[in-house]
Design a protein around this motif. Structure first.
Motif, PDB file in Angstrom:
ATOM      1  N   ARG A 143      32.867  30.774  40.390  1.00 24.93           N
ATOM      2  CA  ARG A 143      34.306  30.718  40.092  1.00 24.93           C
ATOM      3  C   ARG A 143      34.828  29.288  40.186  1.00 24.93           C
ATOM      4  NH1 ARG A 143      33.902  35.984  42.499  1.00 24.93           N
ATOM      5  NH2 ARG A 143      34.435  35.290  44.595  1.00 24.93           N
ATOM      6  N   ARG A 144      34.304  28.505  41.119  1.00 17.63           N
ATOM      7  CA  ARG A 144      34.712  27.095  41.187  1.00 17.63           C
ATOM      8  C   ARG A 144      34.293  26.352  39.921  1.00 17.63           C
ATOM      9  NH1 ARG A 144      32.832  27.675  46.582  1.00 17.63           N
ATOM     10  NH2 ARG A 144      30.982  26.435  46.086  1.00 17.63           N
ATOM     11  N   GLU A 145      33.111  26.670  39.415  1.00 21.63           N
ATOM     12  CA  GLU A 145      32.638  26.035  38.180  1.00 21.63           C
ATOM     13  C   GLU A 145      33.501  26.458  36.991  1.00 21.63           C
ATOM     14  OE1 GLU A 145      30.579  23.373  36.042  1.00 21.63           O
ATOM     15  OE2 GLU A 145      30.391  23.663  38.206  1.00 21.63           O
ATOM     16  N   ILE A 146      33.905  27.715  36.944  1.00 24.41           N
ATOM     17  CA  ILE A 146      34.805  28.176  35.880  1.00 24.41           C
ATOM     18  C   ILE A 146      36.119  27.397  35.938  1.00 24.41           C
ATOM     19  CG2 ILE A 146      36.224  30.128  35.091  1.00 24.41           C
ATOM     20  CD1 ILE A 146      33.844  31.967  35.912  1.00 24.41           C
ATOM     21  N   LEU A 147      36.641  27.185  37.137  1.00 21.27           N
ATOM     22  CA  LEU A 147      37.881  26.408  37.273  1.00 21.27           C
ATOM     23  C   LEU A 147      37.691  24.976  36.787  1.00 21.27           C
ATOM     24  CD1 LEU A 147      39.192  27.706  40.708  1.00 21.27           C
ATOM     25  CD2 LEU A 147      40.157  28.162  38.442  1.00 21.27           C
ATOM     26  N   LYS A 148      36.533  24.388  37.065  1.00 18.31           N
ATOM     27  CA  LYS A 148      36.257  23.031  36.570  1.00 18.31           C
ATOM     28  C   LYS A 148      36.268  23.001  35.042  1.00 18.31           C
ATOM     29  CE  LYS A 148      33.310  21.543  40.369  1.00 18.31           C
ATOM     30  NZ  LYS A 148      31.925  21.157  40.719  1.00 18.31           N
TER      31      LYS A 148
ATOM     32  N   LYS B 108      27.812  38.642  30.308  1.00 23.07           N
ATOM     33  CA  LYS B 108      29.242  38.541  30.010  1.00 23.07           C
ATOM     34  C   LYS B 108      30.078  39.435  30.925  1.00 23.07           C
ATOM     35  CE  LYS B 108      28.868  36.783  25.345  1.00 23.07           C
ATOM     36  NZ  LYS B 108      29.183  36.946  23.941  1.00 23.07           N
ATOM     37  N   PRO B 109      29.613  40.666  31.245  1.00 21.97           N
ATOM     38  CA  PRO B 109      30.390  41.465  32.201  1.00 21.97           C
ATOM     39  C   PRO B 109      30.527  40.798  33.578  1.00 21.97           C
ATOM     40  CG  PRO B 109      28.914  42.893  30.985  1.00 21.97           C
ATOM     41  CD  PRO B 109      28.540  41.473  30.626  1.00 21.97           C
ATOM     42  N   ALA B 110      29.499  40.076  34.002  1.00 20.29           N
ATOM     43  CA  ALA B 110      29.576  39.361  35.284  1.00 20.29           C
ATOM     44  C   ALA B 110      30.626  38.252  35.209  1.00 20.29           C
ATOM     45  CB  ALA B 110      28.213  38.794  35.674  1.00 20.29           C
ATOM     46  N   ILE B 111      30.654  37.539  34.094  1.00 27.43           N
ATOM     47  CA  ILE B 111      31.672  36.490  33.895  1.00 27.43           C
ATOM     48  C   ILE B 111      33.056  37.121  33.871  1.00 27.43           C
ATOM     49  CG2 ILE B 111      32.595  34.808  32.231  1.00 27.43           C
ATOM     50  CD1 ILE B 111      30.182  33.756  33.780  1.00 27.43           C
ATOM     51  N   THR B 112      33.193  38.247  33.204  1.00 33.23           N
ATOM     52  CA  THR B 112      34.479  38.946  33.149  1.00 33.23           C
ATOM     53  C   THR B 112      34.959  39.308  34.550  1.00 33.23           C
ATOM     54  OG1 THR B 112      34.016  39.793  30.936  1.00 33.23           O
ATOM     55  CG2 THR B 112      35.669  40.984  32.236  1.00 33.23           C
ATOM     56  N   LYS B 113      34.056  39.748  35.412  1.00 29.53           N
ATOM     57  CA  LYS B 113      34.417  40.085  36.794  1.00 29.53           C
ATOM     58  C   LYS B 113      34.933  38.840  37.528  1.00 29.53           C
ATOM     59  CE  LYS B 113      34.646  42.601  40.500  1.00 29.53           C
ATOM     60  NZ  LYS B 113      35.799  43.440  40.716  1.00 29.53           N
TER      61      LYS B 113
ATOM     62  N   ILE C  15      38.777  38.216  39.068  1.00 27.96           N
ATOM     63  CA  ILE C  15      39.077  37.779  40.446  1.00 27.96           C
ATOM     64  C   ILE C  15      39.955  36.535  40.420  1.00 27.96           C
ATOM     65  CG2 ILE C  15      38.050  36.829  42.551  1.00 27.96           C
ATOM     66  CD1 ILE C  15      35.665  38.789  42.004  1.00 27.96           C
ATOM     67  N   LEU C  16      39.645  35.599  39.538  1.00 26.39           N
ATOM     68  CA  LEU C  16      40.464  34.386  39.425  1.00 26.39           C
ATOM     69  C   LEU C  16      41.873  34.720  38.948  1.00 26.39           C
ATOM     70  CD1 LEU C  16      37.807  31.999  37.869  1.00 26.39           C
ATOM     71  CD2 LEU C  16      38.875  31.753  40.136  1.00 26.39           C
ATOM     72  N   ARG C  17      41.981  35.675  38.036  1.00 22.60           N
ATOM     73  CA  ARG C  17      43.297  36.073  37.528  1.00 22.60           C
ATOM     74  C   ARG C  17      44.104  36.794  38.605  1.00 22.60           C
ATOM     75  NH1 ARG C  17      42.206  38.280  32.278  1.00 22.60           N
ATOM     76  NH2 ARG C  17      41.506  40.083  33.424  1.00 22.60           N
ATOM     77  N   GLU C  18      43.452  37.665  39.382  1.00 23.90           N
ATOM     78  CA  GLU C  18      44.138  38.366  40.472  1.00 23.90           C
ATOM     79  C   GLU C  18      44.668  37.389  41.513  1.00 23.90           C
ATOM     80  OE1 GLU C  18      41.480  41.293  42.097  1.00 23.90           O
ATOM     81  OE2 GLU C  18      41.284  42.314  40.166  1.00 23.90           O
ATOM     82  N   ALA C  19      43.943  36.304  41.724  1.00 28.87           N
ATOM     83  CA  ALA C  19      44.380  35.274  42.668  1.00 28.87           C
ATOM     84  C   ALA C  19      45.400  34.327  42.037  1.00 28.87           C
ATOM     85  CB  ALA C  19      43.173  34.472  43.164  1.00 28.87           C
ATOM     86  N   GLU C  20      45.694  34.551  40.756  1.00 32.15           N
ATOM     87  CA  GLU C  20      46.632  33.752  39.972  1.00 32.15           C
ATOM     88  C   GLU C  20      46.183  32.304  39.805  1.00 32.15           C
ATOM     89  OE1 GLU C  20      50.600  34.277  41.473  1.00 32.15           O
ATOM     90  OE2 GLU C  20      50.546  36.443  41.147  1.00 32.15           O
ATOM     91  N   LEU C  21      44.875  32.073  39.922  1.00 31.59           N
ATOM     92  CA  LEU C  21      44.331  30.734  39.707  1.00 31.59           C
ATOM     93  C   LEU C  21      44.152  30.433  38.224  1.00 31.59           C
ATOM     94  CD1 LEU C  21      41.748  30.652  42.596  1.00 31.59           C
ATOM     95  CD2 LEU C  21      43.767  29.198  42.364  1.00 31.59           C
TER      96      LEU C  21
END
Length: 86
Positions: free
Chosen positions: A13-18, A38-43, A47-53
């Motif tokens: 998730r940190r890498e996705i944010l980068k 892709k389902p793992a990435i979607t998960k 999580i990032l969306r739920e945290a509003e990041l």
């Protein structure tokens, strides 16, 4: 704030944010950068969306993801303020 730190606790998730800090991307573009389904990435995106990041917006056939720097800055500010009180 606990959701934010839970989301940040995972290296994927940190890498996705980068990646999203560089530019907005759709899920397929994000998934291309990782060796996972892709389902793992979607998960991770959920999580990032739920945290509003991150936020998402439907554009045509794609959902475009964007980083929400404001929430990240608030979480970091709150975290640092814990140490200022001591």
């Amino acid at each position: 704030m606990a959701n934010v730190f839970k989301a940040l606790g995972d290296p994927t998730r940190r890498e996705i944010l980068k990646l999203l800090n560089e530019r907005d991307m759709n899920a397929g573009e994000i998934a291309e950068r990782f060796d996972m389904s892709k389902p793992a990435i979607t998960k991770h995106l959920d999580i990032l969306r739920e945290a509003e990041l991150i936020s998402s917006e439907k554009k045509g056939l794609f959902v475009i993801y964007s980083i929400n720097v404001t929430v990240l800055q608030e979480a970091l500010s709150n975290f640092i303020s814990i140490f200022d009180k001591k």
